[in-house]
Design a protein around this motif. Structure first.
Motif, short mmCIF file in Angstrom:
data_model
loop_
_atom_site.label_atom_id
_atom_site.label_comp_id
_atom_site.label_asym_id
_atom_site.label_seq_id
_atom_site.Cartn_x
_atom_site.Cartn_y
_atom_site.Cartn_z
N GLY A 168 75.70 16.97 34.61
CA GLY A 168 75.24 17.07 35.99
C GLY A 168 76.39 17.12 36.97
O GLY A 168 76.43 17.97 37.86
N ARG A 176 77.42 20.29 39.25
CA ARG A 176 77.43 20.13 40.70
C ARG A 176 78.77 20.54 41.27
O ARG A 176 78.84 21.25 42.27
CB ARG A 176 77.14 18.68 41.07
N ASN A 183 69.51 26.93 37.91
CA ASN A 183 68.86 26.12 36.88
C ASN A 183 67.58 26.77 36.39
O ASN A 183 67.32 26.82 35.18
CB ASN A 183 68.55 24.73 37.44
#
Lengths: 98, 251
Positions: A37, A41, B182
């Motif tokens: 993550g 990011r 995503n």
């Protein structure tokens, strides 16, 4: 509403007993803090800052007819902003009063 | 990669096709719009139906509606503070719209409208305009001090100010790209492995057994995609809250 007295307390105690309340959210602000993550990011932050910098440079160049100088300048600015974004990711400036 | 002349066509699932016959064609009403309407309808139905009874002991629908409400409510108050309660309707509708879009897209034959950068960037642009307007309305001219941290030497201003402005402008871009990337990546992966199942399945006697491998992987991927669908809606909402916090408190 008398029958609800102490319900919250009992519920909390029961939840704690069964381990339903997660101990502390991950990271600041509960953002997912797994390695993937964070990595994704950071990548997105750098990429988007670069995109914005390049777009501003291209538009200004088209407007002022100075191709490619402002493009090059804002490319660097965009890269710096990307680094700044990643820095903010790990050192948020909220609460510091700066 | 071509088996019997068919190739892996992972991107055609994102093509917009007009629906509703000639009416839809003439106004450009695509399956993306249709799914947005379905999502809005489902959210409205969930909240209306869930709160219709107002039972002390909630039933299934009421529990679902209440937990969604409390989840976002906790998010907003925790991130923005008490002042942020007035933004709750905005964040709630944003979160539910993205969540339902992501989840609906996982059904067979459904379309994921959050897999288009046009949609996600529009949502992010709304957030961006809102945080800018809120910051300007609350702080007035002080808002521009945001681009130059106090205490920094003045001669650095020509460097700091453009970098801060670009960093500020990159917020909606990163917000939209994160969600869009995503969703696209997940659906492309699902499609690629689903193509493997079909291709390997036609591979003589051994085919059906080999095809079990990508099939098993796809089962795991669907579960993973459910997680991603929720997580990305959550990330979008929480980043909106963080930006709102910055706009309200302006550090």
């Amino acid at each position: 509403m008398n029958d609800r007295d102490g319900f919250e307390d009992r519920l909390r105690a029961a939840r704690a007993r069964r381990g339903l309340d997660r101990p502390g959210e991950a990271g600041r602000g509960g953002l997912p803090a797994g390695p993937w993550g964070i990595g994704f990011r950071a990548g997105v932050e750098v990429f988007s800052a670069l995109v914005v910098g390049i777009l501003i440079g291209l538009l200004l160049d088209r407007w002022l007819g100075t191709w490619p100088w402002l493009f090059l300048l804002f490319f660097v600015v965009g890269g710096a902003a990307g680094v700044l974004n990643v820095y903010r990711l790990f050192n948020p400036r909220r609460g510091t009063g700066s | 990669m071509a088996a019997e002349g068919n190739t892996i066509d992972a991107l055609s699932q994102f093509i917009l096709v007009p629906v509703l016959g000639r009416v839809g064609e003439s106004v450009g009403f695509t399956q993306s719009n249709l799914h947005m309407l379905i999502a809005v309808g489902l959210i409205t139905a969930l909240m209306m139906w869930g709160t219709a009874k107002r039972a002390l002991i909630p039933g299934r629908m009421q529990a679902l509606a209440e937990s969604a409400y409390e989840f976002v409510h906790g998010l907003v108050t925790e991130q923005v503070g008490e002042k942020g309660k007035r933004f709750f309707p905005f964040v709630f509708s944003l979160f539910m719209f993205i969540l339902f879009g992501n989840m609906l897209g996982l059904f067979p034959y459904a379309f994921t409208y959050t897999s288009h950068i046009a949609v996600t960037f529009t949502l992010a642009a709304i957030v961006f305009v809102l945080i800018t307007v809120v910051a300007l309305a609350i702080h007035g001219r002080k808002f521009f001090g945001y681009f130059f941290p106090e205490g920094a030497p003045v001669w650095l201003a020509p460097i700091i100010v453009p970098v801060e402005i670009v960093s500020y402008l990159s917020r909606p871009v990163s917000l939209s790209i994160r969600l869009f990337a995503n969703m696209v990546a997940g659906h492309v992966m699902l499609k690629v492995f689903a193509s493997f199942v079909v291709m390997l399945g036609g591979l003589a006697v051994i085919g059906p057994f080999v095809a079990l491998l990508p099939l098993a992987l796809n089962v795991a991927l669907v579960a993973f995609e459910v997680l991603v669908a929720f997580l990305q809606a959550y990330v979008f909402a929480i980043l909106t809250c963080i930006y709102l916090h910055d706009a309200v408190h302006l550090h």
